[in-house]
Write an enzyme that holds these catalytic residues in place. Sequence first.
Site, PDB file in Angstrom:
ATOM      1  N   HIS A 168      26.900 -58.094 -35.403  1.00  0.00           N
ATOM      2  CA  HIS A 168      27.085 -59.022 -34.278  1.00  0.00           C
ATOM      3  C   HIS A 168      28.565 -59.016 -33.926  1.00  0.00           C
ATOM      4  CE1 HIS A 168      23.411 -61.815 -35.241  1.00  0.00           C
ATOM      5  NE2 HIS A 168      23.170 -61.190 -34.109  1.00  0.00           N
ATOM      6  N   CYS A 264      29.056 -68.050 -37.522  1.00  0.00           N
ATOM      7  CA  CYS A 264      27.607 -67.900 -37.326  1.00  0.00           C
ATOM      8  C   CYS A 264      26.868 -69.215 -37.484  1.00  0.00           C
ATOM      9  CB  CYS A 264      26.998 -66.971 -38.366  1.00  0.00           C
ATOM     10  SG  CYS A 264      27.679 -65.352 -38.465  1.00  0.00           S
TER      11      CYS A 264
HETATM   12  N1  ARG Z   1      20.647 -63.134 -41.380  1.00  0.00           N
HETATM   13  C1  ARG Z   1      21.058 -63.344 -40.037  1.00  0.00           C
HETATM   14  C2  ARG Z   1      20.711 -62.118 -39.201  1.00  0.00           C
HETATM   15  O1  ARG Z   1      20.809 -61.034 -39.692  1.00  0.00           O
HETATM   16  C3  ARG Z   1      22.522 -63.630 -39.970  1.00  0.00           C
HETATM   17  C4  ARG Z   1      22.996 -64.001 -38.592  1.00  0.00           C
HETATM   18  C5  ARG Z   1      24.452 -64.228 -38.525  1.00  0.00           C
HETATM   19  N2  ARG Z   1      24.816 -64.684 -37.247  1.00  0.00           N
HETATM   20  C6  ARG Z   1      25.870 -64.274 -36.538  1.00  0.00           C
HETATM   21  N3  ARG Z   1      26.130 -64.881 -35.432  1.00  0.00           N
HETATM   22  N4  ARG Z   1      26.589 -63.233 -36.875  1.00  0.00           N
HETATM   23  O2  ARG Z   1      20.326 -62.213 -38.060  1.00  0.00           O
END
Ligand code: ARG
Length: 271
Positions: A168, A264
């Site tokens: 992300h 996050c």
């Molecule tokens: N386990 C989640 C996923 O893989 C973690 C999300 C983390 N969020 C972020 N905004 N980076 O989607």
Amino acid sequence: MGNKVSRILVCPPDYFGIEYEINPWMRVSDATDSEKSKAQWHELARVLEEDVGTKLERMTPIKGLPDLVFTANAGVVDEGKAVPSRFRHQERQGEEAHFERWFKEQGYQVILLEPDCYFEGAGDLLGFPDAWFGGYRQRTDIKAYNVLSEIYGKQILPLELVSPQFYHLDTCFCPLSGGELMYYPAAFDTYAQATIAHRVEEHRRIIVPQAEAERFACNSVCVGKHVVLPAGCPETMAMLQDRGYTPHPVNLDQFLKSGGSAKCLTLALDQ
Ligand code: ARG
């Protein structure tokens, strides 16, 4: 968008855990400790409320949706308009309706993307007041940014994310309130690196070292001169202090097991 943030959406970690693997950090065999996760999350909430002075809006956690804690992925909110996420992985698609309902209940104008247009909210769309950046390839589809750019009347510069660890945009890119950008260049393709270099002047670029990028130093929450970041990032803290920011480290290692950290776990809402 940016750092005028004073209201933040969060979701307590009652049902947080590693129940599937959708990024390289997640290992079902590497279970989280639920007492530790709760204590770490409550400390993050305390720092945001008491030390930074933000107002937290708490969503109701839901059993069976372990990643609902990562409210950065609820969608994106600006100027009273909310665009809920469309998750790439089926494992997270059950979250969409809850986030959508929350936005509606709060009175946002909710605008839905086509079901086949993946978009993971403020996890992938970040920026400064005058320039927005959209991470794509691993989660969000680049085509989402044409639509979002129309909705918000903003130019969005797409940035290709090339490392599975930094899936992300908010894992490797953190705009600060003073116009500086804290980021980890190796997470981007060369074209995206050039786009960043073109849009953010060199003296405003803060490059996070690999070891700290891998502890999610870029996954920080900047509110005014405060930066809440994962513990264990001393070089990043020193660079922030040099620029007049006050770093607030919080141990969030249970959330790193899921590929997430401070940023996050939050979604900036407008006033
Ligand atoms: N386990 C989640 C996923 O893989 C973690 C999300 C983390 N969020 C972020 N905004 N980076 O989607």
